[in-house]
Enzyme design. Structure first.
Site, PDB file in Angstrom:
ATOM      1  N   LEU A 125      27.153  52.208  23.124  1.00  0.00           N
ATOM      2  CA  LEU A 125      27.594  52.343  24.513  1.00  0.00           C
ATOM      3  C   LEU A 125      27.504  51.004  25.244  1.00  0.00           C
ATOM      4  O   LEU A 125      28.398  50.644  26.025  1.00  0.00           O
ATOM      5  CB  LEU A 125      26.748  53.403  25.217  1.00  0.00           C
ATOM      6  N   TYR A 126      26.446  50.260  24.985  1.00  0.00           N
ATOM      7  CA  TYR A 126      26.260  48.968  25.640  1.00  0.00           C
ATOM      8  C   TYR A 126      27.357  47.985  25.227  1.00  0.00           C
ATOM      9  O   TYR A 126      27.924  47.285  26.070  1.00  0.00           O
ATOM     10  CB  TYR A 126      24.884  48.419  25.275  1.00  0.00           C
TER      11      TYR A 126
END
Length: 263
Positions: free
Chosen positions: A154-155
């Protein structure tokens, strides 16, 4: 000396606070973060050095918080925007709560775009301005399989978006006086990720990261990787690979591996 206004998000600690301290001698400041008490302490320190300081508590994980900051930027008097606020949320994607996906993407990917969009009209009208977004070396790490790297799907999605956004924006604004940079630090010794960087030998100090970014702005760098020697050569290689991929793939005929009959 004429002092211009710099707005810094994530200013209560780490890289954001380092930027604020470096800029305080010749800028007035708008400091943005969730922690109002920390902002108040930093504001008092910087006012003692002669800077006029506004404190704007806002949670950029929320659209209401983003709106509070874009409304301030819409006044048109900010000449330096440093979009630094972010959070890791490191975990395998299956372990991330749905609500946290929205919050993390809002903070790490949506907020920088919204803030830049709000700051640009004033900068363009004034004929001066600087925009810095803070991404990460991990924005380049989608294919990186080193087991020491965090679980980061996600990052990376968010920071790769910020990297692509800022590089493309720099090209869009190339014929204007505005300076645009995306900062891509590696591990930094801050409170980030529960302070893990303090225990990593190759972590850089937040002061060095912010100093490199501001020096990179003066040098005209669109991408700043503070620890990377030979950055120009690395970016030339990256651009060549991107150009080959886009130009080579944009064809009317299928690649041979798809056109050949399957056994």
């Amino acid at each position: 000396m004429t002092r211009t206004i710099a707005l810094i998000t994530g200013a209560s600690s780490g890289i954001g606070a380092a930027y604020a301290r470096l800029l305080a001698d010749d800028h007035d400041l708008v400091l943005v973060a969730r922690r109002a008490d920390r902002l108040a302490d930093l504001a008092e320190e910087l006012r003692a050095r002669g800077a006029a300081v506004e404190v704007l508590p806002a949670d950029l994980m929320t659209h209401g918080g983003i709106t509070a900051v874009t409304d301030r930027l819409a006044a048109g008097d900010v000449r330096t925007l440093i979009s630094n606020a972010g959070a890791g949320g490191y975990a395998p994607l299956t372990d991330v709560e749905s609500a946290d996906i929205d919050r993390l993407l809002t903070l790490n990917a949506v907020a920088p775009v919204r803030l830049v969009h709000s700051a640009l009209p004033g900068m363009l009208a004034a004929g001066e301005g600087a925009i810095v977004t803070v991404a990460s070396l991990l924005a380049f790490s989608a294919g990186f399989t080193d087991l020491r790297a965090p679980r980061r799907t996600l990052y990376v999605a968010a920071k790769a978006a910020t990297l692509g956004f800022t590089r493309t924006l720099a090209n869009e604004l190339a014929d204007t006086p505005l300076r645009v940079q995306v900062l891509c630090p590696g591990v930094v010794a801050t409170e980030w990720n529960s302070g893990a960087g303090h225990n990593i030998p190759w972590a850089m100090t937040p002061e060095d990261v912010a100093s490199a970014s501001l020096a990179g702005l003066r040098l005209g760098e669109t991408v700043c990787a503070p620890g990377l020697e030979g950055q120009d050569a690395a970016l030339d290689a990256l651009l060549a690979a991107e150009t080959a991929f886009v130009s080579g793939g944009n064809q009317s005929a299928l690649a041979a591996r798809y056109a050949a009959p399957l056994a």
